[in-house]
Design a protein around this motif. Structure first.
Motif, short mmCIF file in Angstrom:
data_model
loop_
_atom_site.label_atom_id
_atom_site.label_comp_id
_atom_site.label_asym_id
_atom_site.label_seq_id
_atom_site.Cartn_x
_atom_site.Cartn_y
_atom_site.Cartn_z
N ALA A 1 13.39 23.79 55.78
CA ALA A 1 12.69 23.03 56.80
C ALA A 1 13.19 23.41 58.20
N LEU A 2 14.50 23.59 58.34
CA LEU A 2 15.04 23.99 59.64
C LEU A 2 14.56 25.38 60.04
N MET B 1 18.38 19.07 68.53
CA MET B 1 17.65 18.18 67.63
C MET B 1 18.44 16.88 67.41
N LEU B 2 19.74 17.00 67.24
CA LEU B 2 20.58 15.81 67.04
C LEU B 2 20.59 14.92 68.28
N VAL B 3 20.70 15.53 69.45
CA VAL B 3 20.66 14.75 70.70
C VAL B 3 19.33 14.01 70.81
N ALA B 4 18.22 14.71 70.56
CA ALA B 4 16.90 14.08 70.64
C ALA B 4 16.79 12.92 69.66
N GLU C 1 15.12 31.33 68.60
CA GLU C 1 16.45 30.71 68.67
C GLU C 1 16.95 30.53 67.25
N PRO C 2 18.21 30.85 67.00
CA PRO C 2 18.76 30.61 65.66
C PRO C 2 18.81 29.10 65.37
N VAL C 3 18.69 28.77 64.12
CA VAL C 3 18.74 27.37 63.70
C VAL C 3 20.00 26.69 64.24
N ILE D 1 19.93 22.99 66.30
CA ILE D 1 20.43 21.76 65.69
C ILE D 1 21.08 20.81 66.69
N PRO D 2 21.96 21.26 67.60
CA PRO D 2 22.54 20.30 68.55
C PRO D 2 21.48 19.59 69.40
#
Length: 72
Positions: A28-29, A53-56, A44-46, A50-51
């Motif tokens: 999924a990522l 995405m986590l902030v959002a 962009e690499p996964v 991820i950082p």
């Protein structure tokens, strides 16, 4: 001491975190990274996505934001 409008900057030292994820989540990522690349024209690499995405996610969780604001 000067009365500056800009407060002291927070600690910006990166912290490395290693996690283990399921194959389904990895898939999924990667799909998200592919969609990101087709949307913005930048691959962009996964691991770089991820950082953000986590902030959002954390910023969109109203209950978490309320609780965190009262415990600071």
């Amino acid at each position: 001491m000067a009365d500056l409008k800009l407060g002291k900057l927070p600690d910006r030292t990166p912290v490395k975190l290693a996690i283990t994820i399921t194959p389904d989540l990895q898939s999924a990522l990667q799909s998200y990274a592919n969609l990101y690349a087709s949307t913005y024209g930048v691959e962009e690499p996964v691991a770089e996505l991820i950082p953000a995405m986590l902030v959002a996610f954390l910023e969109s969780d109203r209950s978490f934001a309320r609780t965190r604001a009262t415990t600071k």
